[in-house]
Design a protein around this motif. Structure first.
Motif, PDB file in Angstrom:
ATOM      1  N   ALA A 255       0.837  -1.203   0.000  1.00 48.09           N
ATOM      2  CA  ALA A 255       0.000   0.000   0.000  1.00 48.09           C
ATOM      3  C   ALA A 255       0.869   1.250   0.000  1.00 48.09           C
ATOM      4  O   ALA A 255       0.572   2.231  -0.698  1.00 48.09           O
ATOM      5  CB  ALA A 255      -0.926  -0.013   1.217  1.00 48.09           C
ATOM      6  N   LEU A 256       1.964   1.224   0.772  1.00 48.29           N
ATOM      7  CA  LEU A 256       2.874   2.374   0.804  1.00 48.29           C
ATOM      8  C   LEU A 256       3.518   2.594  -0.563  1.00 48.29           C
ATOM      9  O   LEU A 256       3.620   3.740  -1.039  1.00 48.29           O
ATOM     10  CB  LEU A 256       3.947   2.154   1.873  1.00 48.29           C
ATOM     11  N   ILE A 257       3.941   1.526  -1.213  1.00 47.22           N
ATOM     12  CA  ILE A 257       4.536   1.652  -2.551  1.00 47.22           C
ATOM     13  C   ILE A 257       3.519   2.239  -3.524  1.00 47.22           C
ATOM     14  O   ILE A 257       3.833   3.133  -4.331  1.00 47.22           O
ATOM     15  CB  ILE A 257       5.030   0.280  -3.045  1.00 47.22           C
ATOM     16  N   THR A 258       2.279   1.756  -3.438  1.00 49.80           N
ATOM     17  CA  THR A 258       1.227   2.278  -4.310  1.00 49.80           C
ATOM     18  C   THR A 258       1.006   3.756  -4.063  1.00 49.80           C
ATOM     19  O   THR A 258       0.878   4.561  -5.012  1.00 49.80           O
ATOM     20  CB  THR A 258      -0.084   1.509  -4.068  1.00 49.80           C
ATOM     21  N   LEU A 259       0.975   4.164  -2.803  1.00 43.70           N
ATOM     22  CA  LEU A 259       0.767   5.569  -2.467  1.00 43.70           C
ATOM     23  C   LEU A 259       1.934   6.436  -2.915  1.00 43.70           C
ATOM     24  O   LEU A 259       1.742   7.589  -3.331  1.00 43.70           O
ATOM     25  CB  LEU A 259       0.542   5.711  -0.957  1.00 43.70           C
ATOM     26  N   LEU A 260       3.147   5.890  -2.831  1.00 38.60           N
ATOM     27  CA  LEU A 260       4.312   6.643  -3.328  1.00 38.60           C
ATOM     28  C   LEU A 260       4.187   6.890  -4.830  1.00 38.60           C
ATOM     29  O   LEU A 260       4.514   7.984  -5.324  1.00 38.60           O
ATOM     30  CB  LEU A 260       5.604   5.880  -3.016  1.00 38.60           C
TER      31      LEU A 260
ATOM     32  N   SER B   7     -11.798  13.906 -10.167  1.00 31.91           N
ATOM     33  CA  SER B   7     -11.794  12.813  -9.186  1.00 31.91           C
ATOM     34  C   SER B   7     -11.322  11.479  -9.746  1.00 31.91           C
ATOM     35  O   SER B   7     -11.039  10.557  -8.981  1.00 31.91           O
ATOM     36  CB  SER B   7     -13.205  12.626  -8.612  1.00 31.91           C
ATOM     37  N   GLY B   8     -11.250  11.362 -11.091  1.00 30.36           N
ATOM     38  CA  GLY B   8     -10.963  10.061 -11.694  1.00 30.36           C
ATOM     39  C   GLY B   8      -9.663   9.447 -11.222  1.00 30.36           C
ATOM     40  O   GLY B   8      -9.614   8.280 -10.813  1.00 30.36           O
ATOM     41  N   SER B   9      -8.592  10.234 -11.252  1.00 28.88           N
ATOM     42  CA  SER B   9      -7.288   9.685 -10.853  1.00 28.88           C
ATOM     43  C   SER B   9      -7.251   9.384  -9.364  1.00 28.88           C
ATOM     44  O   SER B   9      -6.643   8.396  -8.932  1.00 28.88           O
ATOM     45  CB  SER B   9      -6.172  10.660 -11.228  1.00 28.88           C
ATOM     46  N   VAL B  10      -7.939  10.221  -8.568  1.00 31.20           N
ATOM     47  CA  VAL B  10      -7.958   9.996  -7.118  1.00 31.20           C
ATOM     48  C   VAL B  10      -8.753   8.738  -6.785  1.00 31.20           C
ATOM     49  O   VAL B  10      -8.328   7.918  -5.966  1.00 31.20           O
ATOM     50  CB  VAL B  10      -8.562  11.223  -6.397  1.00 31.20           C
ATOM     51  N   ILE B  11      -9.907   8.574  -7.437  1.00 29.07           N
ATOM     52  CA  ILE B  11     -10.724   7.380  -7.197  1.00 29.07           C
ATOM     53  C   ILE B  11      -9.962   6.129  -7.613  1.00 29.07           C
ATOM     54  O   ILE B  11      -9.950   5.117  -6.896  1.00 29.07           O
ATOM     55  CB  ILE B  11     -12.056   7.486  -7.963  1.00 29.07           C
ATOM     56  N   THR B  12      -9.308   6.193  -8.766  1.00 25.48           N
ATOM     57  CA  THR B  12      -8.530   5.038  -9.231  1.00 25.48           C
ATOM     58  C   THR B  12      -7.412   4.710  -8.256  1.00 25.48           C
ATOM     59  O   THR B  12      -7.155   3.533  -7.947  1.00 25.48           O
ATOM     60  CB  THR B  12      -7.944   5.323 -10.624  1.00 25.48           C
ATOM     61  N   SER B  13      -6.737   5.748  -7.769  1.00 28.14           N
ATOM     62  CA  SER B  13      -5.640   5.538  -6.816  1.00 28.14           C
ATOM     63  C   SER B  13      -6.159   4.944  -5.515  1.00 28.14           C
ATOM     64  O   SER B  13      -5.570   4.005  -4.960  1.00 28.14           O
ATOM     65  CB  SER B  13      -4.930   6.864  -6.538  1.00 28.14           C
ATOM     66  N   ALA B  14      -7.282   5.496  -5.024  1.00 30.08           N
ATOM     67  CA  ALA B  14      -7.861   4.974  -3.781  1.00 30.08           C
ATOM     68  C   ALA B  14      -8.288   3.523  -3.961  1.00 30.08           C
ATOM     69  O   ALA B  14      -8.058   2.675  -3.087  1.00 30.08           O
ATOM     70  CB  ALA B  14      -9.052   5.833  -3.368  1.00 30.08           C
ATOM     71  N   ALA B  15      -8.906   3.231  -5.103  1.00 31.97           N
ATOM     72  CA  ALA B  15      -9.321   1.856  -5.369  1.00 31.97           C
ATOM     73  C   ALA B  15      -8.116   0.933  -5.443  1.00 31.97           C
ATOM     74  O   ALA B  15      -8.166  -0.205  -4.950  1.00 31.97           O
ATOM     75  CB  ALA B  15     -10.108   1.800  -6.679  1.00 31.97           C
ATOM     76  N   LEU B  16      -7.039   1.406  -6.033  1.00 33.46           N
ATOM     77  CA  LEU B  16      -5.830   0.586  -6.145  1.00 33.46           C
ATOM     78  C   LEU B  16      -5.280   0.241  -4.763  1.00 33.46           C
ATOM     79  O   LEU B  16      -4.856  -0.895  -4.511  1.00 33.46           O
ATOM     80  CB  LEU B  16      -4.781   1.319  -6.978  1.00 33.46           C
ATOM     81  N   VAL B  17      -5.302   1.218  -3.855  1.00 32.31           N
ATOM     82  CA  VAL B  17      -4.826   0.965  -2.494  1.00 32.31           C
ATOM     83  C   VAL B  17      -5.709  -0.083  -1.810  1.00 32.31           C
ATOM     84  O   VAL B  17      -5.208  -1.020  -1.173  1.00 32.31           O
ATOM     85  CB  VAL B  17      -4.815   2.274  -1.671  1.00 32.31           C
ATOM     86  N   VAL B  18      -7.035   0.066  -1.939  1.00 29.09           N
ATOM     87  CA  VAL B  18      -7.951  -0.893  -1.315  1.00 29.09           C
ATOM     88  C   VAL B  18      -7.764  -2.278  -1.925  1.00 29.09           C
ATOM     89  O   VAL B  18      -7.771  -3.290  -1.211  1.00 29.09           O
ATOM     90  CB  VAL B  18      -9.410  -0.423  -1.470  1.00 29.09           C
ATOM     91  N   ILE B  19      -7.590  -2.347  -3.246  1.00 24.85           N
ATOM     92  CA  ILE B  19      -7.383  -3.638  -3.905  1.00 24.85           C
ATOM     93  C   ILE B  19      -6.114  -4.302  -3.393  1.00 24.85           C
ATOM     94  O   ILE B  19      -6.089  -5.516  -3.129  1.00 24.85           O
ATOM     95  CB  ILE B  19      -7.330  -3.450  -5.437  1.00 24.85           C
ATOM     96  N   VAL B  20      -5.046  -3.526  -3.238  1.00 29.71           N
ATOM     97  CA  VAL B  20      -3.793  -4.075  -2.721  1.00 29.71           C
ATOM     98  C   VAL B  20      -3.994  -4.644  -1.315  1.00 29.71           C
ATOM     99  O   VAL B  20      -3.532  -5.751  -0.997  1.00 29.71           O
ATOM    100  CB  VAL B  20      -2.695  -2.988  -2.724  1.00 29.71           C
ATOM    101  N   VAL B  21      -4.689  -3.876  -0.467  1.00 28.26           N
ATOM    102  CA  VAL B  21      -4.948  -4.341   0.901  1.00 28.26           C
ATOM    103  C   VAL B  21      -5.795  -5.613   0.883  1.00 28.26           C
ATOM    104  O   VAL B  21      -5.513  -6.588   1.595  1.00 28.26           O
ATOM    105  CB  VAL B  21      -5.646  -3.232   1.719  1.00 28.26           C
ATOM    106  N   CYS B  22      -6.845  -5.630   0.050  1.00 25.35           N
ATOM    107  CA  CYS B  22      -7.732  -6.803  -0.011  1.00 25.35           C
ATOM    108  C   CYS B  22      -6.998  -8.032  -0.537  1.00 25.35           C
ATOM    109  O   CYS B  22      -7.185  -9.146  -0.028  1.00 25.35           O
ATOM    110  CB  CYS B  22      -8.938  -6.496  -0.893  1.00 25.35           C
TER     111      CYS B  22
END
Length: 724
Positions: A175-180, A649-664
């Protein structure tokens, strides 16, 4: 918030430190079971049995096996005696019923036998004694296994804790790598990780505190952690992104914080209410397992909301422009204004996009039409789990039904040994033995097929003076007062549809014959559990849909937008349910995901996923439509508002979804199939929602609806522009 930033951070740090001391104690409040409820027939049968025969407690089997020795041989018995002897020294052990006194506890092959151990512990906490039983078994050359419901739950707790540690060790770094990669800045990436970690630690500590007064299921631990970690990071990402956007527009740190809380913070609150509604709906179920996930999930959601609206703004207030410091290289993905261009492209051809995407999602959901729902047994564990190995051995050696037999508890006013009662039990026993779904029957009038009904009536005519010692023992075991019990071992597994049909057939026979009989035990309990679950599920769905609709109607001051959001969410979830059937019931990708296909979907999985994912998916709808509404309120047309909202919001939503997907996906590494399925189901649903529904289906439907998106009755529209 800006003024009190240091105080807020100090309070969260203090809460985190206290939480770190409480988190290791969470395991002590977790209870086994949670799949029973007052009022279902299987529970009534158990209560009737215990009223007549005494408390059954939490029986545990010590299983012995040898490839060459037989259970009736002196060496086998001597070895088993040595192994069992130390158990009588444990204060919790009240009795040990050895197999050499009970022929039914020896397998037909003779190579396997078990002793029954009863313990003076509440069944919900009996799993705590399992390690002591295993450690105190004496040395023996026999293969020894410990089996029973308590052992199953002991392994569930051990595996849950190991799964949780593994998932956190995998999920947080990724998740940290994704956020970076999303933010390109170490401070900006670190804030969501801190907020997610704080949500989990403080949330689990709060659950430990609440657990002193209410019950929490073993299964709740990982689900609650997934929710806290995912939402804590998700909400924080939206606030950090909005804060950076406000700074880029030239606002001071104080102004940017205020504006961020007023916009993204407000959206987080409404989004959190949607998630809270979904998880809180689990509290209407009578089963402790679901209620505890609902209570624990609600606690963690509230804490994640609090962290996002207090802890995150305080950290942003301290960092200010330094949130963009320590820049790192990151790849640029897509052209500038790519989301706006995509929205315009979709809205130029809304009908083909709407029909194509809807058809695709419906096709994804079609496998759910052949779903088979069942309750879990030890097969949800990996084949190397000790309780699973014991379960498989018993099932192989004694037959499917011996592991979890049915018991039929009857009351006869004239007594179970009267001529009329024996005749009724004889007819029932004969009918059961003729049923191919039944392997064997043990009852007062089912001792030996060679004995006729008149002979049974003669044997039991003078109950205190029964001559045959075997029949006398049977009468003492299966009759007490005016109550009798009949043991029925199915020829198939208790989770199979055939056992459910057998239970229904026995109950139909009872009603036709006018017997005062209750059916309980393995298959009956599972059948009643599933039936009650899906009797209450529509109520939970109605609560989730209606409350979510009201919350979104208040947020957007529209009737159409909330209705559209609810319908699209249901469509998205059905697509993920279809994928789960393909994977966990039909076995697709089972080798890749390292599990044995169940052949069914665990009964609570669709309910948990619907409650969790409906609110989680609504996150992205709320954040997208919030930006669309901002643009619409600024005076833009419906079409331009959708494009501007998606661009912002598109890039932010995609980024947030990517973080949640990584965690899941980190939870997909779990050894427990239920947790693996929750992780994969959540990841699929979030991907479908963010990548397909929000980017394609939402713009298409909003273009088709046009100005009707913003329709609301005059009394609720307020200063909103409404139709134009």
């Amino acid at each position: 918030m800006f003024r009190w930033r240091w105080l807020v951070i100090s309070l969260w740090l203090a809460a985190g430190v206290v939480g770190l001391f409480a988190v290791p104690q969470v395991g002590s409040i977790l209870r086994a079971g949670g799949f029973s409820a007052d009022g279902i027939e299987a529970e009534q049968a158990l209560a009737r049995y215990e009223a007549a025969f005494g408390d059954v407690g939490a029986p545990i089997q010590i299983v012995f096996h040898h490839d060459t020795l037989r259970a009736n041989e002196p060496e086998f018995v001597a070895q088993a005696m040595v192994a069992l002897a130390p158990l009588s020294n444990l204060p919790e052990v009240t009795a040990v019923l050895p197999f050499w006194d009970q022929p039914a506890q020896v397998s037909p092959s003779g190579s396997t036998a078990y002793a029954m151990v009863t313990v003076d512990i509440e069944p919900e906490f009996a799993h705590h004694i399992v390690p002591a039983l295993r450690e105190n078994l004496g040395p023996t050359d026999l293969d020894v296994h410990v089996a029973g419901a308590a052992v199953f739950y002991a392994d569930i707790q051990a595996l849950s804790e190991a799964d949780l540690q593994r998932s956190e060790a995998i999920g947080l770094p990724f998740a940290l790598i994704t956020l970076l990669l999303v933010f390109g800045s170490i401070p900006a990436a670190g804030i969501p990780v801190l907020a997610g970690g704080a949500s989990v630690v403080v949330g689990l500590a709060a659950i430990w505190g609440v657990g002193q007064f209410t019950s929490f299921s073993i299964f709740a631990l990982n689900v609650v952690t997934l929710v806290g970690l995912g939402l804590g990071a998700d909400y924080s990402l939206f606030l950090v992104s909005r804060f950076r956007e406000e700074l880029a527009d030239g606002r001071t740190t104080a102004e940017a914080v205020e504006r961020t809380v007023a916009t993204a913070g407000r959206a987080v609150v409404f989004s959190g209410l949607a998630v809270l509604t979904g998880l809180s709906s689990l509290m209407i179920f009578e089963f402790m397992m679901l209620r505890s996930i609902g209570v624990g999930g609600a606690i963690v959601v509230l804490i994640a909301m609090a962290a996002a609206t207090t802890f995150v703004p305080a950290m942003l207030a301290v960092l200010g422009p330094r949130v963009n410091a320590w820049r790192i290289w990151r790849p640029r993905l897509g052209p500038r204004n790519g989301w706006g261009r995509l929205a315009h492209a979709v809205m130029r051809r809304p009908v083909p996009v709407f029909l194509g995407v809807t058809t695709f999602l419906v096709v994804l959901g079609l496998p759910f039409l052949h779903v088979r729902i069942s309750a879990p047994d030890a097969s949800v564990l990996t084949t190397d789990a000790p309780s699973r190995q014991a379960f498989d051995l018993l099932r192989t050696e004694f037959g499917e039904g011996h592991v979890a037999p049915l018991f039929l508890v009857s009351v006869f006013p004239e007594g179970p040994l009267s001529a009329e009662a024996i005749a009724a039990q004889h007819r029932l026993g004969r009918a059961l033995k003729e049923d191919p779904r039944v392997a064997r029957v043990r009852g007062l009038a089912s001792v030996d097929d060679r004995i006729t009904l008149p002979q049974y009536q003669l044997l039991y005519r003078d109950a205190p003076a029964i001559g045959d010692p075997y029949v006398r023992a049977i009468a003492g075991t299966l009759a007490r007062g005016n109550t009798s019990v009949m043991i029925v071992e199915p020829s198939v597994a208790s989770i199979s549809p055939e056992v459910g049909e057998l239970v229904a057939a026995i109950r139909e026979y009872r009603d036709a014959e006018g017997l005062d009989l209750l059916v309980g035990g393995g298959g009956a309990g599972l059948t009643d559990f599933v039936d009650r679950l899906y009797t209450d599920f529509p109520k939970a769905v109605a609560i989730i849909l209606s409350v979510t609709f009201v919350v979104l109607a208040i947020l957007f001051r529209s009737i159409v937008l909330p209705l559209k959001a609810v319908l699209l969410n249901v469509l998205s979830l059905l697509a993920s349910f279809g994928a789960l059937v393909l994977v966990f019931q039909d076995g697709w990708l089972s080798n890749v995901l390292r599990f044995e296909p169940l052949g069914f979907i665990e009964a609570t999985l669709p309910i948990i996923l619907f409650a969790l994912l409906f609110g989680l998916s609504m996150d992205y709808e709320v954040f997208l439509l919030s930006r669309v509404k901002e643009a619409y309120d600024e005076g833009h047309s419906n079409t331009d508002s959708v494009a501007i909202g998606l661009e912002r919001s598109g890039s932010v939503i995609t980024s947030a979804a990517l973080v949640v997907i990584v965690v899941c996906l980190a939870f997909v590494t779990a050894d427990i199939v239920l947790i693996k399925a929750v992780g994969l189901g959540a990841a699929i649903a979030v991907f479908v929602d963010a990548a397909i529904v929000r980017s394609l289906l939402v713009p298409a439907t909003m273009r088709l609806l046009g100005r009707w998106n913003w329709w609301a009755p005059r009394w609720m529209s307020g200063t909103h522009r409404g139709l134009r």
